[in-house]
Enzyme design. Structure first.
Site, PDB file in Angstrom:
ATOM      1  N   LYS A  22       0.747  -1.372  -0.113  1.00 48.72           N
ATOM      2  CA  LYS A  22       0.007   0.207  -0.076  1.00 48.72           C
ATOM      3  C   LYS A  22       0.966   1.197   0.155  1.00 48.72           C
ATOM      4  CE  LYS A  22      -1.831   1.642   4.001  1.00 48.72           C
ATOM      5  NZ  LYS A  22      -1.383   3.047   4.196  1.00 48.72           N
ATOM      6  N   ASN A  23       1.846   1.297   0.851  1.00 46.52           N
ATOM      7  CA  ASN A  23       2.748   2.567   1.142  1.00 46.52           C
ATOM      8  C   ASN A  23       3.560   2.608   0.053  1.00 46.52           C
ATOM      9  OD1 ASN A  23       1.078   2.959   3.201  1.00 46.52           O
ATOM     10  ND2 ASN A  23       2.566   2.227   4.714  1.00 46.52           N
ATOM     11  N   CYS A 116      -5.186  12.149  12.058  1.00 45.74           N
ATOM     12  CA  CYS A 116      -5.969  11.058  11.829  1.00 45.74           C
ATOM     13  C   CYS A 116      -5.893  10.330  13.226  1.00 45.74           C
ATOM     14  CB  CYS A 116      -5.369  10.151  10.739  1.00 45.74           C
ATOM     15  SG  CYS A 116      -3.768   9.392  11.417  1.00 45.74           S
ATOM     16  N   ARG A 121      -0.240  14.316  12.718  1.00 42.15           N
ATOM     17  CA  ARG A 121       0.426  14.171  11.102  1.00 42.15           C
ATOM     18  C   ARG A 121       0.529  15.442  10.384  1.00 42.15           C
ATOM     19  NH1 ARG A 121      -1.234   8.994   9.691  1.00 42.15           N
ATOM     20  NH2 ARG A 121       0.424   9.189   8.436  1.00 42.15           N
ATOM     21  N   PRO A 122       1.300  16.398  11.202  1.00 34.88           N
ATOM     22  CA  PRO A 122       1.776  17.693  10.641  1.00 34.88           C
ATOM     23  C   PRO A 122       2.462  17.523   9.250  1.00 34.88           C
ATOM     24  CG  PRO A 122       3.169  16.931  12.244  1.00 34.88           C
ATOM     25  CD  PRO A 122       2.097  16.051  12.275  1.00 34.88           C
ATOM     26  N   ILE A 123       2.376  18.655   8.251  1.00 31.65           N
ATOM     27  CA  ILE A 123       2.994  18.372   6.983  1.00 31.65           C
ATOM     28  C   ILE A 123       4.102  19.458   6.941  1.00 31.65           C
ATOM     29  CG2 ILE A 123       1.266  17.424   5.830  1.00 31.65           C
ATOM     30  CD1 ILE A 123       0.372  20.056   4.570  1.00 31.65           C
ATOM     31  N   ASP A 124       4.544  20.225   7.998  1.00 33.55           N
ATOM     32  CA  ASP A 124       5.684  21.010   8.055  1.00 33.55           C
ATOM     33  C   ASP A 124       6.691  20.693   7.091  1.00 33.55           C
ATOM     34  OD1 ASP A 124       5.716  19.463  10.378  1.00 33.55           O
ATOM     35  OD2 ASP A 124       7.486  20.668  10.721  1.00 33.55           O
ATOM     36  N   ASP A 305       4.398   0.677  11.936  1.00 34.02           N
ATOM     37  CA  ASP A 305       3.108   0.028  11.491  1.00 34.02           C
ATOM     38  C   ASP A 305       2.921  -1.416  11.901  1.00 34.02           C
ATOM     39  OD1 ASP A 305       3.221   1.587   8.194  1.00 34.02           O
ATOM     40  OD2 ASP A 305       2.718   2.391   9.963  1.00 34.02           O
ATOM     41  N   ILE A 327       7.222   6.927  16.844  1.00 33.93           N
ATOM     42  CA  ILE A 327       6.740   7.646  15.625  1.00 33.93           C
ATOM     43  C   ILE A 327       5.458   8.311  15.946  1.00 33.93           C
ATOM     44  CG2 ILE A 327       6.456   7.245  13.107  1.00 33.93           C
ATOM     45  CD1 ILE A 327       9.431   6.675  14.203  1.00 33.93           C
ATOM     46  N   ARG A 397      -8.538  -0.871   4.441  1.00 28.94           N
ATOM     47  CA  ARG A 397      -7.656   0.256   3.840  1.00 28.94           C
ATOM     48  C   ARG A 397      -6.452  -0.277   3.469  1.00 28.94           C
ATOM     49  NH1 ARG A 397      -7.571   5.873   6.822  1.00 28.94           N
ATOM     50  NH2 ARG A 397      -6.253   6.102   4.843  1.00 28.94           N
TER      51      ARG A 397
END
Ligand code: EPZ
Length: 416
Positions: A22-23, A116, A121-124, A305, A327, A397
């Site tokens: 998936k990833n 989530c 889940r930042p995107i900086d 995971d 994480i 998912r």
């Protein structure tokens, strides 16, 4: 909400061909938009997250055809560079389209991905890397508006080896003018799979897996064919499903070299493993041993995971195990549900202490997120009596047809 009904206690033994990762497929599907052409991805898993990514591609004007395990993307009709809020809320990992759309269209508008269940889940780090490549970014009204009249190669250093930030930087850099280096880059095998796909499209990407990725910008990319790598997390999940029942499992279409940390942990818990080039044969003891301490780390460390699925193993192992989740800040949501099944788990911050009990008891439990849901399935397979796992859509998912594979290995499981 759909559910899985599992009658625990029997051995889970058999052979499973591991699905595509998936990833790996999600960023690679995003990367297809960077070429004005047709790409075909083989060994593509049938997952809800892939379906949602296909929808994003179609909304951008691409044509997506799925047939027997392959997906073909024709991007010649691409007519948009925006990912709206509804799609981003459906699947926050669509943020990975940002670098790809910018590369193709020199601009992009995406809704803020938000958090989530497992964390904020930042995107900086994504945005900082894109700015270094010359992307002008405005954040307003919940949208991220990007303009990149010209993308210029840069020396990027990631404060943390973020998988998504590494991927977005790679996607934005492949057609930038000049050379880009990404240091402290994520080293996950999925990054290598993405880099290999980009190179098959005509890019010039090197150093994947080493921590420093070097990209020499090229003018144009073309469509390409690619076979998605096996899913190492799904592979370890099925090994756990068998190990917790004292079964024997043979995995095919798997890459053991991507799984060192997980196989090491399984051996420490007492399984016997025979490893071949693309096969793993596992024999588990009647009862596993506890694992001293598991710390989740960026690759090649123990993957976050697989933390929840392996916690289910520790619940009935002999002795006490300690899990430290380094994480994500909220990845112990399965603990309450495992406790309902009789597990003895104490959590404090990012640390969980699991004292193994002889047997878990079947109960009604709820999956709160993908990997936590998988851990409940594993616990149910070893429990006394019947367990109902609600929220199976969350498990879908990341796991293709989970009940089919387990049923074929002797599990008493059905979907309702
Ligand atoms: C990818 O998420 C995976 N998802 C995750 O798998 C996986 O757990 C994660 O990598 C770590 O291996 C996909 O590939 C689709 P990160 P990603 O950026 O890219 C912080 C699953 O179950 N961070 O490496 O979002 C972040 O908060 C999913 O299959 C920042 O602070 O992970 C987290 O603490 C779950 N700023 C840490 O880095 C940023 O800009 C790792 O995140 C980006 C990340």
């Amino acid at each position: 909400m759909g559910k899985l009904i599992i009658d625990g206690g029997g051995k889970v033994s058999g052979e499973i061909r591991v699905q595509g990762a998936k990833n790996a497929v999600l960023p690679i599907l995003a990367a297809t938009v960077m070429a004005d052409g047709v790409s075909t991805l083989k060994n593509c898993p049938k997952l809800r997250d892939v379906d949602k990514t296909d929808l994003v591609l179609e909304r951008l004007g691409c044509k997506v055809i799925r047939e027997d395990g392959a997906v073909t993307v024709d991007t010649r009709g691409m007519c948009d560079c925006k990912i709206c809020e509804d799609l981003m809320r459906e699947m926050r990992s669509s943020i990975i389209f940002l670098g790809a759309i910018i590369s193709r269209c020199k601009r992009a508008v995406v809704s803020m991905p938000g958090g989530c269940p497992i964390g904020l889940r930042p995107i900086d780090l994504h945005l900082k890397a894109l700015k270094e490549l010359g992307v002008e970014i405005q954040e307003e009204h919940g949208y991220i508006k990007c303009a990149a009249p010209k993308l210029v190669g840069a020396n990027i250093h990631l404060d943390f080896p973020s998988v998504g930030a590494t991927e977005n930087a790679m996607l934005a850099a492949v057609c930038a003018r000049g050379t880009t280096t990404i240091s402290n880059a994520a080293r996950e095998p999925e990054i290598t799979d993405l880099g290999n796909f980009l190179n098959s499209m005509g890019a010039n990407v090197h150093g994947m897996g080493s921590g420093v990725i070097t990209i020499h910008g090229v003018e144009k990319l073309h469509g390409a064919d690619h076979t998605i790598m096996p899913d190492r997390i799904v592979a370890a999940t099925y090994l756990a499903a068998s190990a917790v029942t004292g079964g024997e499992m043979c995995l095919t279409n798997v890459n053991p070299r991507d799984m060192d940390a997980m196989l090491y942990a399984l051996r420490e818990m007492g399984v016997k493993l025979r490893v071949e080039r693309d096969k793993i044969i596992q024999t588990a003891p009647e009862r596993l041993k506890s694992i001293h301490t598991v710390r989740t780390m960026p690759y090649p460390g123990f993957p976050t995971d697989i933390q929840s699925p392996f916690m289910a193993l520790a619940c009935t192992a002999r002795g006490t195990s300690v899990f430290v989740e380094n994480i994500f800040e909220n990845r112990f949501q399965n603990v309450d549900e495992l406790t309902r099944m009789g597990a003895d788990i104490k959590t404090e911050g990012r640390t969980a202490v699991i004292r193994g009990v002889k047997r878990l008891e079947g109960a009604n439990v709820v999956a709160r997120e993908l990997r936590g849901g998988a851990s409940l399935v594993i616990a149910a397979l070893a429990a006394n009596g019947t367990t109902t796992v609600s929220g199976v859509e969350l498990i879908d998912r990341g796991y293709e047809n989970i009940e089919k594979y387990l049923l074929e290995c002797g599990a008493k499981i059905r979907r309702e």
